[in-house]
Enzyme design. Structure first.
Site, PDB file in Angstrom:
ATOM      1  NE  ARG A 152      -3.537   0.905   0.556  1.00 14.94           N
ATOM      2  CZ  ARG A 152      -4.373   1.483   1.407  1.00 14.94           C
ATOM      3  NH1 ARG A 152      -4.986   0.800   2.335  1.00 14.94           N
ATOM      4  NH2 ARG A 152      -4.606   2.779   1.326  1.00 14.94           N
ATOM      5  NE  ARG A 192       1.282   2.139 -18.459  1.00 15.21           N
ATOM      6  CZ  ARG A 192       1.171   0.977 -17.869  1.00 15.21           C
ATOM      7  NH1 ARG A 192       2.214   0.393 -17.336  1.00 15.21           N
ATOM      8  NH2 ARG A 192       0.008   0.372 -17.803  1.00 15.21           N
ATOM      9  CB  CYS A 237      -7.116   5.326 -12.494  1.00 16.79           C
ATOM     10  SG  CYS A 237      -5.365   5.604 -12.731  1.00 16.79           S
ATOM     11  CD  GLU A 272     -10.309   5.399  -1.581  1.00 12.27           C
ATOM     12  OE1 GLU A 272     -10.707   4.686  -0.639  1.00 12.27           O
ATOM     13  OE2 GLU A 272      -9.440   5.039  -2.382  1.00 12.27           O
ATOM     14  NE  ARG A 288      -7.123   6.233   0.854  1.00 11.59           N
ATOM     15  CZ  ARG A 288      -7.837   7.360   0.918  1.00 11.59           C
ATOM     16  NH1 ARG A 288      -8.257   7.946  -0.191  1.00 11.59           N
ATOM     17  NH2 ARG A 288      -8.131   7.900   2.083  1.00 11.59           N
ATOM     18  CE1 TYR A 347      -1.285   4.685   3.676  1.00 11.72           C
ATOM     19  CE2 TYR A 347       0.458   3.348   4.629  1.00 11.72           C
ATOM     20  CZ  TYR A 347      -0.797   3.467   4.082  1.00 11.72           C
ATOM     21  OH  TYR A 347      -1.575   2.352   3.918  1.00 11.72           O
TER      22      TYR A 347
END
Length: 122
Positions: A6, A62, A74, A77, A89, A107
């Site tokens: 993550r 890319r 993509c 959220e 995220r 993060y």
């Protein structure tokens, strides 16, 4: 074994340059900290909050040499009330033998608020 790696970051402005730059920094940090090679990656999901609309953040992937053929998607959220704004995220699905505890989740920016329990000190 496939493990999820993550990562999340935030931007200040909804513009293509900032979105791509922030996403590229995040992806490169995730790759570096977890010693990930593109051939190890099954797929990458990138989600954005509804206030990010200027570009698909997958464009950043890319720009990384060797990552041309990694499948990426993509998505938006869920717009939860009082959630972190201008947030990108990433969920990277990686073939690896390391344990879940050994995965380094990244993060950056205001996104460090999302998982304070996963700070580097742990």
């Amino acid at each position: 074994m496939i493990r999820g790696v993550r990562g999340a970051t935030t931007i200040n402005e909804n513009n293509e340059i900032e979105i791509v730059e922030a996403t590229e920094i995040l992806l490169r940090k995730m790759i570096e900290e977890n010693s990930i090679d593109a051939e190890m990656v099954a797929s990458v999901f990138i989600s954005v909050t509804e206030d990010i609309t200027a570009v698909f953040p997958a464009k950043a992937m890319r720009l990384i040499e060797g990552w041309k053929y990694v499948p990426v998607m993509c998505m938006r959220e869920i717009p939860v009330e009082s959630s972190l704004e201008k947030c990108i995220r990433v969920m990277m699905h990686v073939n690896t033998n390391i344990s879940q505890k050994e995965v380094t989740h990244i993060y950056l920016g205001d996104a460090i608020k999302l998982r304070p329990d996963l700070n580097a000190a742990d």
